[in-house]
Enzyme design. Sequence first.
Site, PDB file in Angstrom:
ATOM      1  N   CYS A   8      -7.732  -4.937  11.358  1.00  0.00           N
ATOM      2  CA  CYS A   8      -6.743  -5.118  10.286  1.00  0.00           C
ATOM      3  C   CYS A   8      -5.404  -5.437  10.943  1.00  0.00           C
ATOM      4  CB  CYS A   8      -6.682  -3.902   9.366  1.00  0.00           C
ATOM      5  SG  CYS A   8      -6.145  -2.371  10.172  1.00  0.00           S
ATOM      6  N   ASN A  11      -3.967  -1.388  12.457  1.00  0.00           N
ATOM      7  CA  ASN A  11      -4.989  -0.487  13.023  1.00  0.00           C
ATOM      8  C   ASN A  11      -4.653   0.991  12.793  1.00  0.00           C
ATOM      9  OD1 ASN A  11      -6.531   0.260  16.251  1.00  0.00           O
ATOM     10  ND2 ASN A  11      -7.519   0.057  14.296  1.00  0.00           N
ATOM     11  N   CYS A  13      -4.639   2.028   9.114  1.00  0.00           N
ATOM     12  CA  CYS A  13      -5.144   2.323   7.759  1.00  0.00           C
ATOM     13  C   CYS A  13      -6.569   1.804   7.553  1.00  0.00           C
ATOM     14  CB  CYS A  13      -4.225   1.735   6.680  1.00  0.00           C
ATOM     15  SG  CYS A  13      -2.529   2.349   6.726  1.00  0.00           S
ATOM     16  N   ARG A  14      -6.724   0.504   7.341  1.00  0.00           N
ATOM     17  CA  ARG A  14      -8.023  -0.024   6.906  1.00  0.00           C
ATOM     18  C   ARG A  14      -9.083  -0.048   8.008  1.00  0.00           C
ATOM     19  NH1 ARG A  14      -5.618  -5.476   4.806  1.00  0.00           N
ATOM     20  NH2 ARG A  14      -4.259  -4.958   6.566  1.00  0.00           N
ATOM     21  N   SER A  15      -8.750  -0.594   9.190  1.00  0.00           N
ATOM     22  CA  SER A  15      -9.823  -0.707  10.198  1.00  0.00           C
ATOM     23  C   SER A  15     -10.244   0.640  10.789  1.00  0.00           C
ATOM     24  CB  SER A  15      -9.480  -1.743  11.279  1.00  0.00           C
ATOM     25  OG  SER A  15      -8.305  -1.439  11.968  1.00  0.00           O
ATOM     26  N   ASP A 125      -4.286  -4.111   1.661  1.00  0.00           N
ATOM     27  CA  ASP A 125      -3.450  -3.287   2.528  1.00  0.00           C
ATOM     28  C   ASP A 125      -2.811  -2.156   1.713  1.00  0.00           C
ATOM     29  OD1 ASP A 125      -1.593  -2.253   4.245  1.00  0.00           O
ATOM     30  OD2 ASP A 125      -0.795  -4.195   4.880  1.00  0.00           O
TER      31      ASP A 125
HETATM   32  P1  4NP Z   1      -3.423  -1.582   8.166  1.00  0.00           P
HETATM   33  O1  4NP Z   1      -2.107  -1.248   7.324  1.00  0.00           O
HETATM   34  O2  4NP Z   1      -3.325  -3.041   8.573  1.00  0.00           O
HETATM   35  O3  4NP Z   1      -4.521  -1.355   7.188  1.00  0.00           O
HETATM   36  O4  4NP Z   1      -3.430  -0.631   9.343  1.00  0.00           O
HETATM   37  C1  4NP Z   1      -0.812  -1.493   7.814  1.00  0.00           C
HETATM   38  C2  4NP Z   1      -0.248  -0.591   8.691  1.00  0.00           C
HETATM   39  C3  4NP Z   1       1.046  -0.792   9.135  1.00  0.00           C
HETATM   40  C4  4NP Z   1       1.769  -1.885   8.690  1.00  0.00           C
HETATM   41  C5  4NP Z   1       1.195  -2.773   7.815  1.00  0.00           C
HETATM   42  C6  4NP Z   1      -0.092  -2.577   7.368  1.00  0.00           C
HETATM   43  N1  4NP Z   1       3.098  -2.056   9.133  1.00  0.00           N
HETATM   44  O5  4NP Z   1       3.769  -2.972   8.617  1.00  0.00           O
HETATM   45  O6  4NP Z   1       3.570  -1.316  10.018  1.00  0.00           O
END
Ligand code: 4NP
Length: 158
Positions: A8, A11, A13-15, A125
């Site tokens: 994702c 790294n 939240c989703r992955s 997201d």
């Molecule tokens: P992820 O979510 O891609 O599912 O881990 C996010 C985590 C952090 C950010 C964006 C999305 N960020 O902008 O820091």
Amino acid sequence: MKKILFVCLGNICRSPAAEGVFLDLIKKKNLEKQFIVDSAGTGDWHIGERPDKRMLQAAEKRNVELPSNARQIRQEDIEHFDLIIVMDNSNFKNVYPLASTEVQKRKIRKFTEFASQRGVDIVPDPYFGGQEGFEQVLDLVTDCSEGLLKYCLGFDEK
Ligand code: 4NP
């Protein structure tokens, strides 16, 4: 042995959720020895961090462990892993240029290809939203994990 990398943006939240849920699924089916499972982000902001607290909490309620510490995807990952499973179109666009051969390009797949229902396009997201977004991600990655496992075991042509 199949090697799967979930990817994702951050790294956190989703992955990591996808990694933990898929690991949980293969443990329950006694298939751990057949897989290597990891996750990575396309971005570098959260390198070394544990998953987001909101995702850890949501996963804990379901008794799912999220073992990862965030890392950024590297070019070697595309060669090393058999499947690179991305969460959305932006992840796909960011990962695709790391693939240097046709074989490598074909390894990159969207997780929602393995959803039980048609018309599910991305794992959204949840980072800037409320707690319900984290629950929805867990529901969706659970469904897609079942489809992915069937695909890996050869029960499902995709
Ligand atoms: P992820 O979510 O891609 O599912 O881990 C996010 C985590 C952090 C950010 C964006 C999305 N960020 O902008 O820091």
